[in-house]
Design an enzyme around this catalytic site. Structure first.
Site, PDB file in Angstrom:
ATOM      1  CE  LYS A 106      -4.524   0.861   0.291  1.00  0.00           C
ATOM      2  NZ  LYS A 106      -5.647  -0.004  -0.073  1.00  0.00           N
TER       3      LYS A 106
HETATM    4  P1  NAD Z   1     -13.509   7.715  -2.222  1.00  0.00           P
HETATM    5  O1  NAD Z   1     -12.497   8.782  -2.049  1.00  0.00           O
HETATM    6  O2  NAD Z   1     -14.095   7.473  -3.557  1.00  0.00           O
HETATM    7  O3  NAD Z   1     -14.735   7.963  -1.203  1.00  0.00           O
HETATM    8  C1  NAD Z   1     -14.587   8.176   0.165  1.00  0.00           C
HETATM    9  C2  NAD Z   1     -15.901   8.772   0.670  1.00  0.00           C
HETATM   10  O4  NAD Z   1     -15.864   8.815   2.099  1.00  0.00           O
HETATM   11  C3  NAD Z   1     -16.158  10.176   0.191  1.00  0.00           C
HETATM   12  O5  NAD Z   1     -17.535  10.302  -0.156  1.00  0.00           O
HETATM   13  C4  NAD Z   1     -15.862  11.042   1.431  1.00  0.00           C
HETATM   14  O6  NAD Z   1     -16.592  12.265   1.465  1.00  0.00           O
HETATM   15  C5  NAD Z   1     -16.314  10.108   2.514  1.00  0.00           C
HETATM   16  N1  NAD Z   1     -15.756  10.397   3.830  1.00  0.00           N
HETATM   17  C6  NAD Z   1     -14.494  10.720   4.185  1.00  0.00           C
HETATM   18  N2  NAD Z   1     -14.422  10.920   5.512  1.00  0.00           N
HETATM   19  C7  NAD Z   1     -15.663  10.697   5.995  1.00  0.00           C
HETATM   20  C8  NAD Z   1     -16.231  10.733   7.285  1.00  0.00           C
HETATM   21  N3  NAD Z   1     -15.501  11.035   8.361  1.00  0.00           N
HETATM   22  N4  NAD Z   1     -17.550  10.446   7.413  1.00  0.00           N
HETATM   23  C9  NAD Z   1     -18.296  10.133   6.332  1.00  0.00           C
HETATM   24  N5  NAD Z   1     -17.812  10.083   5.099  1.00  0.00           N
HETATM   25  C10 NAD Z   1     -16.515  10.368   4.922  1.00  0.00           C
HETATM   26  O7  NAD Z   1     -12.841   6.396  -1.635  1.00  0.00           O
HETATM   27  P2  NAD Z   1     -13.231   4.878  -1.922  1.00  0.00           P
HETATM   28  O8  NAD Z   1     -12.350   4.385  -2.996  1.00  0.00           O
HETATM   29  O9  NAD Z   1     -14.703   4.725  -2.019  1.00  0.00           O
HETATM   30  O10 NAD Z   1     -12.700   4.224  -0.560  1.00  0.00           O
HETATM   31  C11 NAD Z   1     -13.502   4.187   0.628  1.00  0.00           C
HETATM   32  C12 NAD Z   1     -12.987   3.085   1.509  1.00  0.00           C
HETATM   33  O11 NAD Z   1     -13.051   1.857   0.777  1.00  0.00           O
HETATM   34  C13 NAD Z   1     -11.537   3.226   1.965  1.00  0.00           C
HETATM   35  O12 NAD Z   1     -11.405   2.659   3.252  1.00  0.00           O
HETATM   36  C14 NAD Z   1     -10.787   2.377   0.958  1.00  0.00           C
HETATM   37  O13 NAD Z   1      -9.538   1.916   1.465  1.00  0.00           O
HETATM   38  C15 NAD Z   1     -11.778   1.244   0.791  1.00  0.00           C
HETATM   39  N6  NAD Z   1     -11.587   0.475  -0.437  1.00  0.00           N
HETATM   40  C16 NAD Z   1     -11.717   1.058  -1.668  1.00  0.00           C
HETATM   41  C17 NAD Z   1     -11.499   0.284  -2.791  1.00  0.00           C
HETATM   42  C18 NAD Z   1     -11.682   0.824  -4.181  1.00  0.00           C
HETATM   43  O14 NAD Z   1     -11.526   0.055  -5.144  1.00  0.00           O
HETATM   44  N7  NAD Z   1     -12.042   2.076  -4.351  1.00  0.00           N
HETATM   45  C19 NAD Z   1     -11.137  -1.069  -2.672  1.00  0.00           C
HETATM   46  C20 NAD Z   1     -11.033  -1.615  -1.401  1.00  0.00           C
HETATM   47  C21 NAD Z   1     -11.246  -0.824  -0.284  1.00  0.00           C
END
Ligand code: NAD
Length: 418
Positions: free
Chosen positions: A106
């Site tokens: 990561k």
């Molecule tokens: P992203 O940046 O697209 O979205 C994150 C969202 O969370 C945004 O809408 C943001 O406003 C919101 N957010 C941030 N802080 C917040 C809070 N305190 N309260 C409420 N909402 C809040 O990111 P993503 O890719 O959707 O990733 C989200 C999670 O999923 C992370 O933990 C990431 O590691 C995990 N994840 C993502 C992927 C992927 O393929 N995108 C894969 C595995 C895991």
């Protein structure tokens, strides 16, 4: 939300909890709780006004016993060494949980991307790619998107790497745009696995997911796609949130319309199909059938966990519950389906993208989604096998038992350890 819980210590506690159900030598256990190496670097970037700014950046390669290191790149002001180490470890156990041939890595840059222009972000990303060049490669370490990064950043990393190496190697990163070697279905993959795990969880518990009420914290890539797919399958998305706050409608929100609204305005707040606004904490403690934390680590700590009223939690985010919250929820019979299974769709379709890049061949979206469904449902069955055959306290520990066994077995088969 707890900022005090160190996510790397949470990871180590999760490994220890599962190891208690395995006959693991203490030295080997210690070995799989720490990264193999961590790059810490300072990226120097010229801003549009001619000034120079320096950004801390990291890449952790946690364990490569099962294949090349694999994992996303995060742009967020809270990125630090401990967070990156934790996220890289979760990748090891996630890839092992769903049985794909990768280790875990990561990376991240401590930056708030909304404060910078596109040109500045491109220079920053290319500076990071230059630092990463000796470490990454289709057979070494394969970055992907994470919070605040996407196809654009992956394309920049690929281009920088290929230019410096004088080659074409699309498999050096995944999550690329389709015309740059991306896979159909990759953008939706994480949300899709959250939907699939939710469906399997309701089936397993003998409950009906149609008409189930759902709250989603975090409406980015993972959360919004999960909400849309659950909405399509008949569930009722009653509340969603982002960092600006939460919106609620007791009869259900139109998940796609909210996504479109956020795309236009940058936030879910203000969407006129909601009956009220609420705080993120209020959303996390709503009395719903299914709660999906899809934002960041430590969203639910021990104190908040005592107020959680959901029956099922499916973790779209990485590490959204602290270990103490996990204990509280296990005791109160909230069924938690862990991140290393639920959000594994992203890395699984990244794997399919990498396979397609190596084959120089493009799969249809239907094939990608069918293969993803097979991988996730088989992993769910492996989870249930351990859950029913061992006296584990929760589904997370069961999934870690499956994953740790696989990591230890591959190390043993390589002759690294007896
Ligand atoms: P992203 O940046 O697209 O979205 C994150 C969202 O969370 C945004 O809408 C943001 O406003 C919101 N957010 C941030 N802080 C917040 C809070 N305190 N309260 C409420 N909402 C809040 O990111 P993503 O890719 O959707 O990733 C989200 C999670 O999923 C992370 O933990 C990431 O590691 C995990 N994840 C993502 C992927 C992927 O393929 N995108 C894969 C595995 C895991």
């Amino acid at each position: 939300m707890s900022d005090e819980v160190n996510p790397f210590e949470s990871l180590q506690e999760q490994i220890d909890d599962a190891a208690a159900f395995l006959d693991v030598d203490a030295g080997k256990l210690e070995r799989i709780k720490y990264p193999e190496r961590v790059l810490e670097t300072n990226l120097t970037v010229e801003l549009d006004d001619g000034t120079i700014e320096v950004f801390e950046a990291y890449r952790s390669q946690f364990n490569g016993d099962r294949g090349p290191y694999k994992g996303g790149i995060r742009y967020h002001p809270n990125v630090d060494r401990s967070e990156v180490k934790a996220l890289s470890g979760w990748m090891v156990y996630k890839c092992a949980a769903v049985g794909i041939p990768y280790g875990g890595g990561k990376g991240g840059i401590a930056v708030n991307p909304i404060e910078y222009s596109d040109a500045e972000l491109e220079r920053l990303t290319r500076a990071f790619a230059t630092e990463l060049r000796p470490l990454i490669g289709a057979d070494r370490d394969i970055p992907a998107p994470d919070v605040n990064t996407g196809q654009r950043e992956m394309n920049w990393i690929k281009d920088t790497y290929e230019t410096l190496e004088n080659t074409t190697e699309p498999g050096v990163v995944t999550g690329k745009a389709i015309e740059s070697g991306g896979s159909a279905g990759r953008v939706e993959a994480t949300g899709r696995s959250v939907m699939l795990v939710s469906r399997e969880a309701f089936d397993y518990l003998g409950w009906d997911i149609n008409e189930a009420t759902v709250a989603v914290q975090g409406y980015g890539n993972a959360g919004s796609v999960a909400a849309e797919l659950l909405d399509d399958s008949g569930a009722n998305i009653v509340a969603v949130s982002d960092s600006s706050g939460a919106i609620h409608h007791p009869d259900g929100l139109d998940a796609s319309a909210v996504k479109e609204y956020k795309l236009q305005t940058g936030a879910v707040g203000g969407y006129d199909g909601a009956t009220e606004t609420m705080t993120n904490e209020e959303l996390l403690t709503m009395d719903v059938d299914l709660l999906i934390p899809a934002a960041l680590e430590n969203a639910i700590d021990e104190e908040l966990a005592r107020d959680v009223h959901a029956d099922i939690i499916v973790e779209a985010a990485n590490g959204p519950l602290t270990p103490d919250a996990d204990d509280v929820l296990s005791e109160s019979d909230v069924h938690v389906f862990p991140d290393i299974l639920a959000n594994a769709g992203g890395v699984t379709v990244s794997y399919f993208e990498w396979v397609q890049n190596r084959q120089r061949f493009h799969w249809t979206e239907e094939r990608v989604n069918d293969e993803l469904e097979r991988v996730i449902t088989e992993a769910f069955d492996d989870l249930v096998d351990v859950y029913e055959s061992h006296d584990v306290p929760n589904f997370r520990t069961a999934m870690y038992v499956v994953a740790i066994r696989r990591v230890l077995q591959s190390a043993r088969e390589s002759g690294v350890w007896p």
